[in-house]
Scaffold this motif. Structure first.
Motif, short mmCIF file in Angstrom:
data_model
loop_
_atom_site.label_atom_id
_atom_site.label_comp_id
_atom_site.label_asym_id
_atom_site.label_seq_id
_atom_site.Cartn_x
_atom_site.Cartn_y
_atom_site.Cartn_z
N ALA A 13 0.82 -1.21 0.00
CA ALA A 13 0.00 0.00 0.00
C ALA A 13 0.86 1.26 0.00
O ALA A 13 0.39 2.34 -0.30
CB ALA A 13 -0.93 0.01 1.21
N LEU A 14 2.15 1.10 0.35
CA LEU A 14 3.11 2.20 0.38
C LEU A 14 4.39 1.75 -0.34
O LEU A 14 4.72 0.55 -0.33
CB LEU A 14 3.44 2.59 1.81
N ALA A 15 5.11 2.68 -0.93
CA ALA A 15 6.33 2.32 -1.67
C ALA A 15 7.33 1.59 -0.79
O ALA A 15 8.07 0.72 -1.26
CB ALA A 15 6.95 3.58 -2.26
N GLN A 96 4.41 5.93 -8.57
CA GLN A 96 5.68 6.60 -8.86
C GLN A 96 6.82 5.95 -8.09
O GLN A 96 7.92 5.76 -8.62
CB GLN A 96 5.59 8.09 -8.51
N GLY A 97 6.57 5.59 -6.84
CA GLY A 97 7.59 4.90 -6.04
C GLY A 97 8.00 3.58 -6.65
O GLY A 97 9.17 3.21 -6.64
N TYR A 98 7.03 2.86 -7.23
CA TYR A 98 7.36 1.59 -7.89
C TYR A 98 8.25 1.85 -9.10
O TYR A 98 9.29 1.20 -9.27
CB TYR A 98 6.08 0.85 -8.33
N PHE A 99 7.88 2.80 -9.95
CA PHE A 99 8.67 3.06 -11.16
C PHE A 99 10.02 3.68 -10.85
O PHE A 99 10.98 3.48 -11.59
CB PHE A 99 7.89 3.92 -12.15
N ASP A 104 13.98 -4.80 -11.39
CA ASP A 104 14.25 -5.50 -12.65
C ASP A 104 12.95 -5.55 -13.46
O ASP A 104 12.39 -6.61 -13.71
CB ASP A 104 14.79 -6.90 -12.36
N LEU A 105 12.47 -4.37 -13.85
CA LEU A 105 11.23 -4.25 -14.61
C LEU A 105 11.54 -4.48 -16.08
O LEU A 105 12.21 -3.69 -16.71
CB LEU A 105 10.61 -2.86 -14.40
#
Length: 194
Positions: A13-15, A96-99, A104-105
């Motif tokens: 739920a949070l980065a 945004q935190g994920y990106f 290893d996206l």
């Protein structure tokens, strides 16, 4: 890759709650109710693994599904107006935190409802991927909901819209008929085996 062995791994739920970067990842992005969870379920041949809902905005966190050699990452949908500004900010910060994390996206599957022109938010996401150098494809969902004539017109319109993004692959998909599943599995296998 054994598609049937996937398991739900965790919800972030949070980065700060993102899992360790241990496997190649494929992320699923798109508007609320475009069919991200349905696509994941169809790819994995598991009806209820990724929770689906007729209510837009149901996926409010990032959900991770673990396979033997990759992770599928179900991102919260965007563009749903009936959430508070605070919740919308949290979603934006989470995505945004994920990106921004050094993960290893390998690929983003950007889902667009084939029945409609891509939204402003869809095009903003695609521009973001282009500018950030993130590899992506466009999955045109709900292909079964169009007749042959409507479909031909929508495919031509989509090609025109995406022509400005050089070399963008578009894949028609239907969670109902399974159209596009084999193509998407091949793509995912090829990018995660690199």
């Amino acid at each position: 890759m054994n598609w049937k062995t996937a398991d739900f791994e965790l919800t972030a739920a949070l980065a700060e709650q993102l899992p360790p970067d241990e496997l190649p990842e494929a992320a699923f992005s798109g508007r609320s109710n475009v069919g991200k969870s349905s696509l994941i379920n169809r790819l994995l041949e598991r009806r209820g693994l990724a929770r689906t809902s007729a209510t837009p905005g149901k996926t409010a966190s990032i959900n991770f599904y673990r396979l033997d050699s990759m992770r599928m990452v179900d991102l919260p949908g965007y563009g749903y107006a009936k959430v508070s500004n605070a919740e919308r900010k949290r979603w934006n910060s989470l995505i945004q935190g994920y990106f921004d994390a050094d993960r290893d996206l390998r690929l983003v599957l950007q889902l667009v409802d084939m029945r409609h022109a891509p939204s402003k938010e869809d095009l903003q996401m695609i521009n973001y991927f282009v500018e950030a150098g993130i590899p992506f494809i466009v999955v045109m969902t709900k292909a079964d909901k169009l007749n042959k004539t409507e479909r031909a017109a929508r495919e031509a319109a989509m090609q025109e819209v995406f022509a400005e993004f050089e070399g963008v692959l578009t894949v028609p998909f239907s969670a109902v008929t399974g159209e596009g599943v084999d193509v998407l599995r091949e793509i995912l296998e090829s990018v995660t085996e690199e």
